[in-house]
Design a protein around this motif. Sequence first.
Motif, mmCIF file in Angstrom:
data_model
loop_
_atom_site.group_PDB
_atom_site.id
_atom_site.type_symbol
_atom_site.label_atom_id
_atom_site.label_comp_id
_atom_site.label_asym_id
_atom_site.label_seq_id
_atom_site.Cartn_x
_atom_site.Cartn_y
_atom_site.Cartn_z
ATOM 1 N N PRO A 1 0.837 -1.147 0.159
ATOM 2 C CA PRO A 1 0.026 0.023 -0.018
ATOM 3 C C PRO A 1 0.682 1.317 -0.167
ATOM 4 N N ASP A 2 2.098 1.239 0.545
ATOM 5 C CA ASP A 2 3.092 2.541 0.453
ATOM 6 C C ASP A 2 3.436 2.757 -0.790
ATOM 7 N N GLY A 3 3.256 1.796 -1.925
ATOM 8 C CA GLY A 3 3.971 2.031 -3.053
ATOM 9 C C GLY A 3 5.162 1.340 -3.480
ATOM 10 N N THR A 4 5.822 0.676 -2.321
ATOM 11 C CA THR A 4 6.948 -0.201 -2.577
ATOM 12 C C THR A 4 6.552 -1.506 -3.389
ATOM 13 N N VAL A 5 7.320 -1.641 -4.412
ATOM 14 C CA VAL A 5 7.314 -2.346 -5.717
ATOM 15 C C VAL A 5 7.754 -3.782 -5.058
ATOM 16 N N THR A 6 6.886 -4.905 -4.947
ATOM 17 C CA THR A 6 7.355 -6.420 -4.433
ATOM 18 C C THR A 6 7.493 -7.420 -5.811
ATOM 19 N N GLY A 7 6.779 -7.069 -6.765
ATOM 20 C CA GLY A 7 6.852 -7.958 -8.023
ATOM 21 C C GLY A 7 6.450 -7.266 -9.128
ATOM 22 N N GLN A 8 6.846 -8.007 -10.237
ATOM 23 C CA GLN A 8 6.526 -7.573 -11.712
ATOM 24 C C GLN A 8 6.130 -8.569 -12.620
ATOM 25 N N ALA A 9 5.220 -8.093 -13.524
ATOM 26 C CA ALA A 9 4.720 -9.220 -14.481
ATOM 27 C C ALA A 9 4.383 -8.450 -15.712
ATOM 28 N N GLY A 10 4.058 -9.336 -16.820
ATOM 29 C CA GLY A 10 3.358 -8.852 -18.127
ATOM 30 C C GLY A 10 2.448 -9.868 -18.695
ATOM 31 N N TYR A 11 2.486 -9.780 -20.172
ATOM 32 C CA TYR A 11 1.482 -10.709 -20.665
ATOM 33 C C TYR A 11 2.366 -11.926 -20.934
ATOM 34 N N GLU A 12 1.474 -12.994 -20.729
ATOM 35 C CA GLU A 12 2.011 -14.351 -20.884
ATOM 36 C C GLU A 12 0.903 -15.070 -21.603
ATOM 37 N N ASP A 13 1.549 -15.748 -22.705
ATOM 38 C CA ASP A 13 0.619 -16.798 -23.346
ATOM 39 C C ASP A 13 0.251 -17.952 -22.713
ATOM 40 N N VAL A 14 -0.393 -17.957 -21.769
ATOM 41 C CA VAL A 14 -0.772 -19.159 -20.909
ATOM 42 C C VAL A 14 -2.084 -18.879 -20.559
ATOM 43 N N SER A 15 -2.626 -20.213 -19.987
ATOM 44 C CA SER A 15 -4.070 -20.331 -19.354
ATOM 45 C C SER A 15 -4.346 -19.512 -18.212
ATOM 46 N N VAL A 16 -5.452 -19.081 -17.814
ATOM 47 C CA VAL A 16 -5.846 -18.274 -16.967
ATOM 48 C C VAL A 16 -5.419 -18.819 -15.391
ATOM 49 N N LYS A 17 -5.599 -20.025 -15.265
ATOM 50 C CA LYS A 17 -5.133 -20.885 -14.175
ATOM 51 C C LYS A 17 -3.495 -20.693 -14.081
ATOM 52 N N ASN A 18 -2.718 -20.790 -15.098
ATOM 53 C CA ASN A 18 -1.382 -20.723 -14.983
ATOM 54 C C ASN A 18 -1.045 -19.411 -14.549
ATOM 55 N N TYR A 19 -1.848 -18.293 -15.183
ATOM 56 C CA TYR A 19 -1.373 -16.826 -14.862
ATOM 57 C C TYR A 19 -1.616 -16.583 -13.389
#
Length: 369
Positions: free
Chosen positions: A339-357
């Motif tokens: 909530p304080d704006g500290t980044v703890t992870g990053q992602a983008g688009y992946e050609d996978v199933s919803v479950k895998n995402y």
Amino acid sequence: MKKMLFALLMSAGIAAFAGKFDGSNDTALTESLISEAKQLNDDQLLNFADMLLAADLPLSVLSPEALRAAFSGKTPADVEALAREKAPGEYEIVTFLESRYSPEARRRIAAGLRKVLTTAKAKSPAGFIDDFTTATARLGAAEYRRLMREIADGVSDDKIVEFYIAYTLTGDDDTLKPIDRAKLYFMPGGAERAIEYAKTHYSDYPVIMKKADLLIAEKGRPALVAATRERLAAELADPPEPAEVPWVTDFTAAQKRAAAENKKLFVLFTGSDWCPWCIKLTNQLLATREFVNFAEPRFVMVMVDFPNQPLPPEQAAADQKLGEKYGISGYPTILIMRPDGTVTGQAGYEDVSVKNYIDMIKEISEKTK
């Protein structure tokens, strides 16, 4: 058989479709399209829906006056003649596919169409036809995939790699008419016929098969067979149920809410109306019931948008400031934050199933609490 039954009903003085459409005005036509469709039995309703779908393009270019004239005084049965005359190619494909549906499939589609009719609003004839044909296409596509899954499931392990290659090549062939593609697969012996068609019509078939043979030599046939069946299953699976993502665009308000609800921030930096990977990410993964159900208890969902369509100046300035603050250089970018704006992870688009995402986002978000 259908024509014989219709003739018998008519000769007995019983109309197969008793009512006529009222084209006196837009509201009357819309209401009569809905009310007459509701009175049809399952087979009649499926036929009516398929004929509207076949004739959708020529109907969509008609003015309101011409659309009323096209339907006024007609019955649902008359729509078949309209489709056959105005859209013979589409008429051929929908009637062929309709003939391949099992009784169970016909009941499923009719039940889906009745749900649409139950909630249909009398907004305009064109609007109703668009909604109804969209639902018909969606329900028909589900049965098409079901038929293809049945065919794929019946292919032996010895032939499944060849079948997948044929399926891919014919699917990518824009010169192959939809009716010819459907007949290739859905007539008896479709799998073998599709493989033979690919062998004789595509010059790159032997090249692809040679690569497949090399993979078999490297990894073994069982591994390639399993991977091929998994890929086919994914491609022929029904699309996920769509859902509205509860996006927040006020970052400061999102931070306060995340702190109050003990959640993290899921911040999407996107170009919502021009970036193809952003659009894929939203439509295929994020805007699905499965993902929204996963995300809502865990995240406050924040959209930071950089569209071609101008945003209000204050929003555009705030989004620009956030993009600069977090050094965003490509889209889509997802940042998981406290909530304080500290980044703890990053992602983008992946050609996978919803479950895998979901599994991927869960792993990223839980690495650093």
